[in-house]
Design an enzyme around this catalytic site. Structure first.
Site, PDB file in Angstrom:
ATOM      1  N   GLN A   1     -72.655 -41.326   7.932  1.00 22.07           N
ATOM      2  CA  GLN A   1     -72.651 -42.795   7.967  1.00 22.07           C
ATOM      3  C   GLN A   1     -73.316 -43.332   9.238  1.00 22.07           C
ATOM      4  O   GLN A   1     -73.915 -44.407   9.223  1.00 22.07           O
ATOM      5  CB  GLN A   1     -71.210 -43.332   7.903  1.00 22.07           C
ATOM      6  CG  GLN A   1     -70.544 -43.168   6.552  1.00 22.07           C
ATOM      7  CD  GLN A   1     -69.766 -41.870   6.445  1.00 22.07           C
ATOM      8  OE1 GLN A   1     -70.068 -40.896   7.127  1.00 22.07           O
ATOM      9  NE2 GLN A   1     -68.778 -41.833   5.580  1.00 22.07           N
TER      10      GLN A   1
ATOM     11  N   ASP B   1     -59.445 -47.537   9.646  1.00 23.79           N
ATOM     12  CA  ASP B   1     -59.076 -47.569   8.224  1.00 23.79           C
ATOM     13  C   ASP B   1     -57.607 -47.895   8.029  1.00 23.79           C
ATOM     14  O   ASP B   1     -57.223 -48.411   6.988  1.00 23.79           O
ATOM     15  CB  ASP B   1     -59.424 -46.242   7.552  1.00 23.79           C
ATOM     16  CG  ASP B   1     -60.928 -46.142   7.366  1.00 23.79           C
ATOM     17  OD1 ASP B   1     -61.613 -45.741   8.321  1.00 23.79           O
ATOM     18  OD2 ASP B   1     -61.414 -46.540   6.291  1.00 23.79           O
TER      19      ASP B   1
ATOM     20  N   ARG C   1     -59.219 -44.200  -3.454  1.00 24.28           N
ATOM     21  CA  ARG C   1     -59.250 -43.599  -2.110  1.00 24.28           C
ATOM     22  C   ARG C   1     -57.917 -43.917  -1.424  1.00 24.28           C
ATOM     23  O   ARG C   1     -57.429 -45.046  -1.529  1.00 24.28           O
ATOM     24  CB  ARG C   1     -60.399 -44.162  -1.254  1.00 24.28           C
ATOM     25  CG  ARG C   1     -61.775 -43.675  -1.675  1.00 24.28           C
ATOM     26  CD  ARG C   1     -62.833 -44.053  -0.652  1.00 24.28           C
ATOM     27  NE  ARG C   1     -62.916 -43.089   0.427  1.00 24.28           N
ATOM     28  CZ  ARG C   1     -63.678 -43.273   1.505  1.00 24.28           C
ATOM     29  NH1 ARG C   1     -64.375 -44.387   1.648  1.00 24.28           N
ATOM     30  NH2 ARG C   1     -63.736 -42.351   2.453  1.00 24.28           N
TER      31      ARG C   1
ATOM     32  N   ARG D   1     -68.198 -48.760   0.818  1.00 23.31           N
ATOM     33  CA  ARG D   1     -67.316 -48.032   1.737  1.00 23.31           C
ATOM     34  C   ARG D   1     -67.113 -48.862   3.007  1.00 23.31           C
ATOM     35  O   ARG D   1     -67.779 -49.867   3.213  1.00 23.31           O
ATOM     36  CB  ARG D   1     -67.904 -46.660   2.085  1.00 23.31           C
ATOM     37  CG  ARG D   1     -69.359 -46.754   2.482  1.00 23.31           C
ATOM     38  CD  ARG D   1     -69.776 -45.866   3.588  1.00 23.31           C
ATOM     39  NE  ARG D   1     -69.046 -46.020   4.807  1.00 23.31           N
ATOM     40  CZ  ARG D   1     -69.251 -47.015   5.682  1.00 23.31           C
ATOM     41  NH1 ARG D   1     -70.145 -47.978   5.474  1.00 23.31           N
ATOM     42  NH2 ARG D   1     -68.534 -47.077   6.794  1.00 23.31           N
TER      43      ARG D   1
ATOM     44  N   ASN E   1     -59.295 -43.272  11.442  1.00 25.08           N
ATOM     45  CA  ASN E   1     -60.694 -43.672  11.267  1.00 25.08           C
ATOM     46  C   ASN E   1     -61.469 -42.414  10.877  1.00 25.08           C
ATOM     47  O   ASN E   1     -60.907 -41.313  10.800  1.00 25.08           O
ATOM     48  CB  ASN E   1     -61.242 -44.312  12.541  1.00 25.08           C
ATOM     49  CG  ASN E   1     -62.578 -44.998  12.304  1.00 25.08           C
ATOM     50  OD1 ASN E   1     -62.724 -45.781  11.363  1.00 25.08           O
ATOM     51  ND2 ASN E   1     -63.580 -44.704  13.118  1.00 25.08           N
ATOM     52  N   LYS E   2     -62.738 -42.567  10.634  1.00 19.52           N
ATOM     53  CA  LYS E   2     -63.581 -41.475  10.168  1.00 19.52           C
ATOM     54  C   LYS E   2     -63.344 -40.192  10.961  1.00 19.52           C
ATOM     55  O   LYS E   2     -63.192 -40.219  12.183  1.00 19.52           O
ATOM     56  CB  LYS E   2     -65.040 -41.924  10.277  1.00 19.52           C
ATOM     57  CG  LYS E   2     -66.079 -40.938   9.862  1.00 19.52           C
ATOM     58  CD  LYS E   2     -65.849 -40.321   8.499  1.00 19.52           C
ATOM     59  CE  LYS E   2     -65.681 -41.352   7.399  1.00 19.52           C
ATOM     60  NZ  LYS E   2     -65.122 -40.755   6.145  1.00 19.52           N
TER      61      LYS E   2
HETATM   62  O1  MRU Z   1     -65.464 -42.902   4.486  1.00 20.70           O
HETATM   63  P1  MRU Z   1     -65.918 -44.251   4.959  1.00 20.70           P
HETATM   64  O2  MRU Z   1     -67.387 -44.328   5.175  1.00 20.70           O
HETATM   65  O3  MRU Z   1     -65.384 -45.372   4.087  1.00 20.70           O
HETATM   66  O4  MRU Z   1     -65.206 -44.400   6.376  1.00 20.70           O
HETATM   67  C1  MRU Z   1     -65.364 -45.606   7.056  1.00 20.70           C
HETATM   68  C2  MRU Z   1     -64.808 -45.612   8.421  1.00 20.70           C
HETATM   69  O5  MRU Z   1     -64.161 -44.690   8.853  1.00 20.70           O
HETATM   70  C3  MRU Z   1     -65.025 -46.867   9.186  1.00 20.70           C
HETATM   71  O6  MRU Z   1     -65.121 -46.612  10.545  1.00 20.70           O
HETATM   72  C4  MRU Z   1     -63.847 -47.802   8.941  1.00 20.70           C
HETATM   73  O7  MRU Z   1     -63.658 -48.006   7.573  1.00 20.70           O
HETATM   74  C5  MRU Z   1     -64.017 -49.103   9.597  1.00 20.70           C
HETATM   75  S1  MRU Z   1     -65.187 -50.121   8.798  1.00 20.70           S
HETATM   76  C6  MRU Z   1     -65.248 -51.587   9.597  1.00 20.70           C
END
Ligand code: MRU
Length: 360
Positions: free
Chosen positions: A203, A244, A98, A55, A254-255
């Site tokens: 995370q 993202d 995804r 991820r 982003n998350k």
């Molecule tokens: O669902 P995830 O864990 O893949 O989400 C990841 C994030 O939101 C990160 O902040 C993003 O991918 C940047 S990683 C350098």
């Protein structure tokens, strides 16, 4: 002299020696177990992305490049066109694992373009191998460059708040959002990092605090709803997060929870920086509303990480995996070619022009 522990050696994604499988560190098992998985079937590769074993936007892109090469070798076609059409099907399948991180389709497109340029199947396989290794090497280089630019924004002793995980596990080597902190630590600097735990998949708790603690960087884990108090206490000098997908106007996915952090940071007058490679900038998305947001299984909210469910099964749950931070809340977008400032519609285009110029 104090020994600085090596921090940039987490081996999260790689091609196995004979190139027939991808080896990943299963991120769902961290921080309690270090488990490596060897994946080679289309279903295993899809599942690894879908279930977050691998991820983080850049790591997903690196993995997708390797996965595409592994699957290409399994194609039994005798003619180039048939090979390309089967590879396209595999790439489309992986691309559905995804929706939000644009690095997935970016890496798969790169691999497909490489295959299409080849004259025959053996040449396509050779070039695909080179291409996936280049995607990985480029990520290592760009993380280092982003880290340098990001480090120029903070000072020794600063308090930094971060959300989710944008370190080595989500990328390669230094990371993006956490890269400046690792680089600064290597240079003897000290930061006080506040890591949001990042509900519902944690995370921040499982990965960010793990990476930082292992590197000897001072980290304090907080629940997501504590971001406001640490800002109010005056403990935060800057927020650093990954991304993202960045739209052409600077709106950034982003998350889930990131936009709340940005709103709080604005309230307290704290700069809020997004750090990510140009591969995460999607100029074909005009604004954040054009970014597809992944909805995940409600049970991640109801029962994941609990000993027993924390809500009745009939209770409705809404579980978006990402949110979009409005560009007006972002103080700067740090890329491997420099720091973009508002107005982002202009500065993001300018950064692509710079990239083109430097790669001529
Ligand atoms: O669902 P995830 O864990 O893949 O989400 C990841 C994030 O939101 C990160 O902040 C993003 O991918 C940047 S990683 C350098």
């Amino acid at each position: 002299m104090e020994t600085i522990r090596p921090i940039t050696t987490i081996d999260n994604v790689r091609l196995c020696d004979d190139g027939t499988a991808v080896i990943i560190l299963d991120q769902t098992q961290l921080p309690n177990r270090t488990v490596y998985l060897t994946l080679s079937t289309a279903e295993e590769l899809f599942d690894a992305i879908h279930t977050l074993k691998v991820r983080g936007a850049p790591a997903i892109g690196i993995f997708a490049g390797y996965a595409c090469y592994v699957l290409a070798q399994q194609i039994s076609a005798r003619h180039r066109d048939e090979f390309l059409s089967q590879l396209e099907k595999q790439a489309d399948y992986l691309n559905r694992s995804r929706p939000t991180a644009v690095n997935l389709s970016w890496a798969l497109d790169r691999m497909m373009q490489t295959a299409r340029k080849a004259e025959d199947i053996p040449q396509a396989l050779e070039r695909l191998r080179e291409e996936c290794l280049s995607i990985h090497q480029e990520d290592i280089d760009m993380c280092r460059r982003i880290s340098e630019y990001g480090l120029s924004l903070i000072r020794d002793g600063d308090g930094i708040l971060t959300h989710c995980n944008a370190g080595p596990l989500a990328t390669s080597r230094y990371g993006t959002g956490l890269g400046p902190l690792f680089l600064g630590r290597e240079r003897g600097m000290n930061f006080h990092v506040y890591s949001d735990e990042t509900r519902p998949l944690l995370q921040g708790a499982r990965l960010t605090s793990y990476e930082l603690a292992k590197a000897g960087i001072d980290v304090t884990l907080i629940c997501d709803n504590m971001a406001s108090i640490v800002m109010k206490n005056g403990w935060i000098n800057a927020c650093f997060v990954g991304c993202d997908r960045v739209a052409a106007n600077g709106d950034t996915a982003n998350k889930i929870g990131t936009s709340g952090v940005a709103i709080l940071a604005k309230h307290y007058g704290i700069p809020f920086y997004v750090l990510g490679p140009t591969s995460t900038i999607d100029l074909s998305c005009p604004t954040g509303t054009d970014i597809p947001i992944e909805l995940r299984d409600p049970d991640e909210i109801r029962e994941k990480f609990y000993q027993e469910p924390m809500a009745l099964p009939e209770v409705k749950c809404y579980n978006p995996a990402f949110d979009v931070t409005d560009h007006s809340l972002i103080s700067g977008i740090v890329t491997e070619y420099g720091i973009c400032r508002a107005p982002y519609t202009e500065s993001l285009r300018a950064i692509f022009a710079k990239k083109k110029e430097e790669n001529r």
